[in-house]
Write an enzyme that holds these catalytic residues in place. Structure first.
Site, PDB file in Angstrom:
ATOM      1  N   CYS A   1      64.632  89.205 -59.283  1.00 51.46           N
ATOM      2  CA  CYS A   1      63.498  88.362 -58.921  1.00 51.46           C
ATOM      3  C   CYS A   1      62.559  88.247 -60.112  1.00 51.46           C
ATOM      4  O   CYS A   1      62.297  89.243 -60.800  1.00 51.46           O
ATOM      5  CB  CYS A   1      62.758  88.978 -57.730  1.00 51.46           C
ATOM      6  SG  CYS A   1      61.367  88.000 -57.136  1.00 51.46           S
ATOM      7  N   LEU A   2      62.057  87.046 -60.354  1.00 49.89           N
ATOM      8  CA  LEU A   2      61.106  86.839 -61.438  1.00 49.89           C
ATOM      9  C   LEU A   2      59.835  87.659 -61.231  1.00 49.89           C
ATOM     10  O   LEU A   2      59.167  88.012 -62.197  1.00 49.89           O
ATOM     11  CB  LEU A   2      60.754  85.355 -61.558  1.00 49.89           C
ATOM     12  CG  LEU A   2      61.912  84.410 -61.875  1.00 49.89           C
ATOM     13  CD1 LEU A   2      61.427  82.962 -61.862  1.00 49.89           C
ATOM     14  CD2 LEU A   2      62.564  84.763 -63.200  1.00 49.89           C
TER      15      LEU A   2
ATOM     16  N   HIS B   1      60.084  84.542 -49.947  1.00 47.84           N
ATOM     17  CA  HIS B   1      58.825  84.503 -50.707  1.00 47.84           C
ATOM     18  C   HIS B   1      57.727  83.772 -49.948  1.00 47.84           C
ATOM     19  O   HIS B   1      56.583  84.232 -49.926  1.00 47.84           O
ATOM     20  CB  HIS B   1      59.028  83.819 -52.062  1.00 47.84           C
ATOM     21  CG  HIS B   1      59.550  84.710 -53.128  1.00 47.84           C
ATOM     22  ND1 HIS B   1      58.866  85.808 -53.595  1.00 47.84           N
ATOM     23  CD2 HIS B   1      60.693  84.665 -53.837  1.00 47.84           C
ATOM     24  CE1 HIS B   1      59.558  86.401 -54.545  1.00 47.84           C
ATOM     25  NE2 HIS B   1      60.688  85.721 -54.711  1.00 47.84           N
TER      26      HIS B   1
ATOM     27  N   GLN C   1      54.809  82.562 -56.153  1.00 48.83           N
ATOM     28  CA  GLN C   1      55.107  83.325 -57.359  1.00 48.83           C
ATOM     29  C   GLN C   1      54.282  82.869 -58.560  1.00 48.83           C
ATOM     30  O   GLN C   1      54.135  83.623 -59.521  1.00 48.83           O
ATOM     31  CB  GLN C   1      56.593  83.236 -57.706  1.00 48.83           C
ATOM     32  CG  GLN C   1      57.470  83.995 -56.736  1.00 48.83           C
ATOM     33  CD  GLN C   1      58.910  83.894 -57.148  1.00 48.83           C
ATOM     34  OE1 GLN C   1      59.595  82.926 -56.827  1.00 48.83           O
ATOM     35  NE2 GLN C   1      59.376  84.897 -57.885  1.00 48.83           N
TER      36      GLN C   1
ATOM     37  N   GLY D   1      65.716  80.181 -58.939  1.00 48.46           N
ATOM     38  CA  GLY D   1      64.868  79.694 -57.864  1.00 48.46           C
ATOM     39  C   GLY D   1      63.463  80.218 -58.068  1.00 48.46           C
ATOM     40  O   GLY D   1      63.238  81.164 -58.829  1.00 48.46           O
TER      41      GLY D   1
ATOM     42  N   HIS E   1      66.424  83.910 -50.263  1.00 44.91           N
ATOM     43  CA  HIS E   1      65.518  84.679 -51.131  1.00 44.91           C
ATOM     44  C   HIS E   1      64.191  83.935 -51.301  1.00 44.91           C
ATOM     45  O   HIS E   1      63.116  84.530 -51.160  1.00 44.91           O
ATOM     46  CB  HIS E   1      66.206  84.906 -52.488  1.00 44.91           C
ATOM     47  CG  HIS E   1      65.383  85.648 -53.480  1.00 44.91           C
ATOM     48  ND1 HIS E   1      65.660  86.947 -53.841  1.00 44.91           N
ATOM     49  CD2 HIS E   1      64.304  85.272 -54.214  1.00 44.91           C
ATOM     50  CE1 HIS E   1      64.782  87.335 -54.750  1.00 44.91           C
ATOM     51  NE2 HIS E   1      63.949  86.330 -54.990  1.00 44.91           N
ATOM     52  N   GLU E   2      64.261  82.641 -51.588  1.00 44.00           N
ATOM     53  CA  GLU E   2      63.037  81.863 -51.808  1.00 44.00           C
ATOM     54  C   GLU E   2      62.254  81.663 -50.514  1.00 44.00           C
ATOM     55  O   GLU E   2      61.019  81.690 -50.531  1.00 44.00           O
ATOM     56  CB  GLU E   2      63.349  80.525 -52.477  1.00 44.00           C
ATOM     57  CG  GLU E   2      64.009  80.637 -53.844  1.00 44.00           C
ATOM     58  CD  GLU E   2      63.328  81.579 -54.825  1.00 44.00           C
ATOM     59  OE1 GLU E   2      62.087  81.753 -54.748  1.00 44.00           O
ATOM     60  OE2 GLU E   2      64.030  82.159 -55.669  1.00 44.00           O
TER      61      GLU E   2
END
Length: 177
Positions: free
Chosen positions: A103-104, A149, A55, A50, A145-146
């Site tokens: 997480c990225l 963000h 991000q 995701g 999670h997204e």
């Protein structure tokens, strides 16, 4: 033929990652289409499951998730690629489940995070049409999670037990992957 660029993923510490993103008002704006394409290409290139627009540097309320196979989550079943604009969600029950998240924007670290097990979301699709669905398990975790963000939260903000937070090469659960 133009190619969609792979964007650098902002890392924890960047102020943009801690801000609430702006609603998308004009879905027909070509920049929105470009942002979505960049998000998807970047997510796939980085083996993410995701990604959220902030991000990759865009403070917009857009998220994308989905994968056929996820090397970072090898035991998870495929999730169809989904793009949500201005998403919101509600928990369908109080049932929570703890699970490992990465997480990225926080490469190499994992934390054991509680999330609602069952959620329902509402959003707009890429054409501006309203959409809604229910998710459970890992897809519900990704959605939450997204959505964090786009609200300016990173997963370490949700950690309850810091004994279950660390580098993948140090945590016993990830050493042999």
């Amino acid at each position: 033929m133009t190619t969609t660029p792979i964007k650098p993923v902002l890392k924890m510490g960047e102020p943009l990652l801690f801000q609430r993103s702006q609603e998308v008002e004009n879905i027909k704006d070509p920049q929105i289409t470009q942002i979505i394409e960049e998000m998807i290409h970047t997510m796939k290139h980085t083996n993410g499951v995701g990604i959220a627009a902030p991000q990759i540097g865009y403070p917009r309320r857009i998220i994308a998730f989905g994968f056929d196979y996820a090397p970072r989550y090898p035991n998870e079943k495929p999730v169809p690629l989904t793009v949500l604009i201005n998403p919101t969600f509600q928990a369908l029950s109080d049932e929570m489940q703890e699970g490992w998240e990465g997480c990225l924007s926080i490469p190499g670290l994992r934390g054991f995070i509680p999330r609602f097990m069952h959620v329902a979301y509402q959003a707009l699709d890429q054409s501006g049409n309203p959409m809604q669905a229910k998710l459970s398990g890992f897809p519900a975790r990704i959605l939450q999670h997204e959505c964090d963000h786009i609200d300016g939260w990173l997963f370490p903000c949700r950690i309850k037990n810091f004994k279950k937070f660390g580098f993948e090469d140090t945590l016993p659960e990830f050493r042999n992957r």
